[in-house]
Design a protein around this motif. Sequence first.
Motif, mmCIF file in Angstrom:
data_model
loop_
_atom_site.group_PDB
_atom_site.id
_atom_site.type_symbol
_atom_site.label_atom_id
_atom_site.label_comp_id
_atom_site.label_asym_id
_atom_site.label_seq_id
_atom_site.Cartn_x
_atom_site.Cartn_y
_atom_site.Cartn_z
ATOM 1 N N SER A 1 -5.912 -2.070 6.630
ATOM 2 C CA SER A 1 -4.646 -1.378 6.837
ATOM 3 C C SER A 1 -4.510 -0.962 8.302
ATOM 4 O O SER A 1 -5.474 -0.479 8.900
ATOM 5 C CB SER A 1 -4.565 -0.126 5.958
ATOM 6 O OG SER A 1 -4.433 -0.468 4.600
ATOM 7 N N ASP B 1 0.824 -1.205 0.000
ATOM 8 C CA ASP B 1 0.000 0.000 0.000
ATOM 9 C C ASP B 1 0.858 1.254 0.000
ATOM 10 O O ASP B 1 1.939 1.281 0.596
ATOM 11 C CB ASP B 1 -0.886 0.051 1.261
ATOM 12 C CG ASP B 1 -1.830 -1.114 1.369
ATOM 13 O OD1 ASP B 1 -2.359 -1.524 0.322
ATOM 14 O OD2 ASP B 1 -2.040 -1.604 2.494
ATOM 15 N N ASP C 1 1.248 4.568 1.871
ATOM 16 C CA ASP C 1 0.860 4.824 3.259
ATOM 17 C C ASP C 1 1.518 6.100 3.746
ATOM 18 O O ASP C 1 2.297 6.732 3.031
ATOM 19 C CB ASP C 1 1.244 3.635 4.145
ATOM 20 C CG ASP C 1 2.748 3.487 4.303
ATOM 21 O OD1 ASP C 1 3.400 3.009 3.349
ATOM 22 O OD2 ASP C 1 3.275 3.876 5.353
ATOM 23 N N SER D 1 -5.308 3.176 0.776
ATOM 24 C CA SER D 1 -5.111 2.113 1.756
ATOM 25 C C SER D 1 -6.183 1.045 1.603
ATOM 26 O O SER D 1 -7.354 1.351 1.399
ATOM 27 C CB SER D 1 -5.173 2.688 3.175
ATOM 28 O OG SER D 1 -4.139 3.624 3.358
#
Length: 273
Positions: free
Chosen positions: A194, A154, A156, A190
Motif C-alpha cells: 500500500s 483497501d 485507507d 492495508s
Amino acid sequence: MFHDLQSIWREEGYPAFCVSPGDLIENGAPANYALAKREILSNLDPVPFYPGIGNHEYFPTEQGGAWHTAEEYSAAWGRPLCYAWTVGDVACIMLEQPQEQWTVDGMPLILLSPEALAFLDTTLIEHANRTAIIFAHCPLYNTVLDRDPERNLDDDSLAPNFFVSNSEEVRTILARHHKAALYITGHTHSGWGSPRLVFTESLGAHAITHLNVMSPWYTGFTGPKYNQEHQELEFLRDTPDVQATFSIQIYSHKIRIRARDHQAQSWLAEWEV
C-alpha cells in the motif's frame, strides 16, 4: 509468527518490548480477552507487551447484542485508554480508540477526545528530551493509501471511519514537539505494498514518520465473509499473502524500520528515517 519471532530474537537479541495498537480480539467477549492474553503473553515471554484498544474491542459478542465497553478493555489488560512508558531515551505514548460518532448525514467519525489530546501534549512536554513514539489504532488523515482506488481495494486513511477526524489538531500538537518522531497505527487493513505504508511528513520544524501495521488476513472489501450459517467469519487471505510484523530500532540520529514476513521467514523491506 511467534515461532519466527523467537528465532529472530535468539539470533539478534530480545527487544525492549512488543506492542499492538488495538484489534487484538474479534469482539469484546471475555473469552476473547482471556485467549488473547494467554497466547500473546506466553509466546512473547520474557518480552513485555503493551496493548492498545481498537474498534473491535467494542464490538458486541453476537450480532444485535450490546456493545462492549472501554472499561472491559481496561479491566482485562490492567491499562487505561491512554498511557505512557519509557525505555531509556525513548518515550512511548498509547492513545485511545474512541467509539464511533455519527453525523446528521449518517457518516461515522473517529474523534480523539479532548482528554486524549491533552494527554498527548502533556506527555510530550514531560518527556521533551526523549525521542517519542506514539501508538494509536486509527491513522491520521492522508497517510496510508489504497493500492487500487478505482476498485476500492483497501480501506485507507482517506475513507470515512478510517482516519481520525480531528487529525489537524493532532498534527498541531505534534508540530510543537520536535522529538515526536514516529506515529504507529493499524485499523485500515492495508495490504502489503500500500502507498505510504511508511510515510514521512514535515510538521513544524521537524519530520514525523507514520507507520501502518497492516492486517495479515484480509483487506478492504474482499473479506471477511460470514459462512452459510451466518455463525462464523471466514477470513480470506490477501494477495500477496503476507503475515508481517515490524521491527523498530531507535538510534540517536535515525530510526530503522524492518518488515518481517513470518510465513516466508524472511525480511520484506527496510526503511531508515
